[in-house]
Scaffold this active site. Structure first.
Site, PDB file in Angstrom:
ATOM      1  N   HIS A 131      52.615 -29.317   6.317  1.00 37.11           N
ATOM      2  CA  HIS A 131      53.170 -30.552   5.715  1.00 37.11           C
ATOM      3  C   HIS A 131      53.489 -29.704   4.302  1.00 37.11           C
ATOM      4  O   HIS A 131      53.045 -30.073   3.206  1.00 37.11           O
ATOM      5  CB  HIS A 131      52.345 -31.551   5.354  1.00 37.11           C
ATOM      6  N   ASP A 191      56.467 -37.712   7.936  1.00 35.64           N
ATOM      7  CA  ASP A 191      57.553 -36.400   8.111  1.00 35.64           C
ATOM      8  C   ASP A 191      58.078 -37.176   9.344  1.00 35.64           C
ATOM      9  O   ASP A 191      59.396 -36.890   9.645  1.00 35.64           O
ATOM     10  CB  ASP A 191      56.884 -35.132   8.208  1.00 35.64           C
TER      11      ASP A 191
END
Length: 441
Positions: A281, A253
């Site tokens: 997440h 990410d």
């Protein structure tokens, strides 16, 4: 515990035992396959050695071992079977102690990219020998054999040992690193609570195995989703291992966020620094443009489009995986493997002055006011010894605080949903909404 190789039902009984690093020649490696239906620890005297030969008429008399598998199978072949005893004066003084790396889901696509990066020396350096302990399932065992064959054919001089099997209590033995990639994908019609329970049971068992047999200071990176809560479950089942040693992977990410900022600013990605992914997440994750920098300047001084930062940028990062699946037809295995390697390198390499990296870590004692006893992605620095510290010089505004609070609430709800796996009572699932990332399905 000494390693036990399985016996063949043929007359050629070939056996091998794992030698200490000081006993291996600089070109020697060792492969052992462990495959059992039931798992019972078997001990052997420390000085017991078994050699493996390619010629059946030269095989030494085998040492009697109680095989757990009623139909034992010999899976020892190739250069990994060769072992050499060295006299003390012949030991190479420049050798480092072998790093033991356990990998679950080792027959999957992510591992297929990652293992070769590890064996090449990309993460730990060109002078650091490693041993790979590859955990799979009964169904994936032949694929594990194929992975081992490819590692063998790649002639990596740093790869001193490869071991494959389906029992975490054997594969996690003395692990210095545990990369927990394997997890059940979300099937059609499966609620997120169901996935949390199914995968949570996997990570609870792996936590117990790490607690029992891994190095006391093992570093654990959880990749299998939902990775934040899976990491929490794992650490709760491994009380002997410091909670600080557990990480949930949010580096992909972070890498995606850096890419989007670089594209918008018209610079190369190495000009983007101080990028933080906060929280879970999931699609509640918070890519932090407030503290990030481009060419050393605050992002908001370089990119004046506040609406794009709050909406376009954030959404691109959160949904990047789903867009990739539509284009590619499968999840992002290669870039995930790169991000795992990046996460490991960030812990074994000193963080550049003034910069930091993101990792999902244990919140107890955090300086940001985030609820304790969660695994939450936060900004970290490392001095290169495998440990880290949380960054204190962080600024917040109302927008960032609100987004962080939303991700925090989601993780608190997930924690309640897996209470039966963390020893905290009866599970109560009141997940606010389905924020599952596409790669989890």
């Amino acid at each position: 515990m000494a390693m036990v190789a399985e016996l063949s039902s043929s007359s050629s009984h070939i056996k091998s035992t794992r030698l200490h690093t000081s006993q291996l020649s600089i070109s020697s490696t060792h492969l052992s396959y462990l495959r059992r239906q039931t798992f019972r620890p078997v001990t052997r005297p420390r000085d017991a050695t078994i050699t493996c030969s390619v010629a059946s008429d030269q095989v030494q008399a085998p040492i009697a071992v109680q095989a757990a598998d009623p139909k034992p199978k010999n899976d020892c072949y190739g250069v990994f079977c060769l072992t050499y005893d060295l006299k003390a004066e012949e030991e190479t003084k420049t050798w480092k102690k072998t790093v033991n790396i356990a990998v679950s889901g080792a027959a999957g696509m992510i591992s297929n990219h990652l293992l070769f990066k590890l064996a090449s020396g990309e993460v730990f350096g060109a002078d650091q020998p490693i041993a790979l302990k590859l955990l799979g399932s009964e169904r994936s065992f032949e694929a594990l054999e194929g992975v081992a064959m490819e590692l063998e054919d790649s002639l990596f001089p740093l790869l001193r040992e490869v071991k494959i099997g389906i029992n975490p209590y054997e594969l996690f033995q003395d692990a210095d690193w545990a990369l927990l990639i394997g997890a059940k994908p979300r099937g059609p019609g499966m609620e997120r609570a169901g996935l949390l329970d199914i995968n949570g049971q996997i990570f609870a068992e792996q936590g117990k195995a790490l607690n029992a047999v891994a190095s006391p200071n093992v570093k654990v990176i959880v990749v299998g989703n939902p990775c934040n809560t899976n990491a929490l479950i794992c650490l709760k089942n491994a009380p002997k291992i410091p909670a600080k040693n557990f990480h949930a992977l949010t580096r992909l990410d972070e890498n995606r966020a850096k890419c989007q900022l670089a594209l918008k600013a018209g610079v190369f990605y190495d000009k983007v620094s101080n990028m933080t992914i906060w929280g879970n997440h999931s699609t509640t994750q918070v890519p932090d443009f407030l503290n990030a920098r481009i060419n050393g300047l605050p992002v908001k001084e370089v990119i004046k489009d506040q609406k794009w930062l709050e909406e376009g940028f954030t959404e691109k990062v959160q949904k990047r995986g789903g867009v990739l699946i539509k284009k590619w037809g499968r999840s992002s295995a290669a870039s995930t493997a790169v991000s795992i390697a990046d996460a490991m390198k960030s812990l074994v390499t000193p963080t550049p002055e003034g910069d930091w990296f993101s990792s999902g870590v244990y919140t107890t004692g955090n300086p940001y006011g985030i609820a304790e006893d969660l695994v939450f992605s936060m900004p970290c620095r490392s001095n290169g010894d495998g440990d880290y510290e949380l960054v204190k010089d962080i600024i917040f505004d109302d927008y960032l605080r609100q987004r962080i609070t939303k991700s925090e609430a989601e993780l608190l709800a997930e924690k309640r949903c897996v209470a039966h796996l963390t020893g905290e009572g009866i599970a109560v699932c009141d997940l606010p909404e389905d924020t599952m990332l596409p790669g989890e399905m």
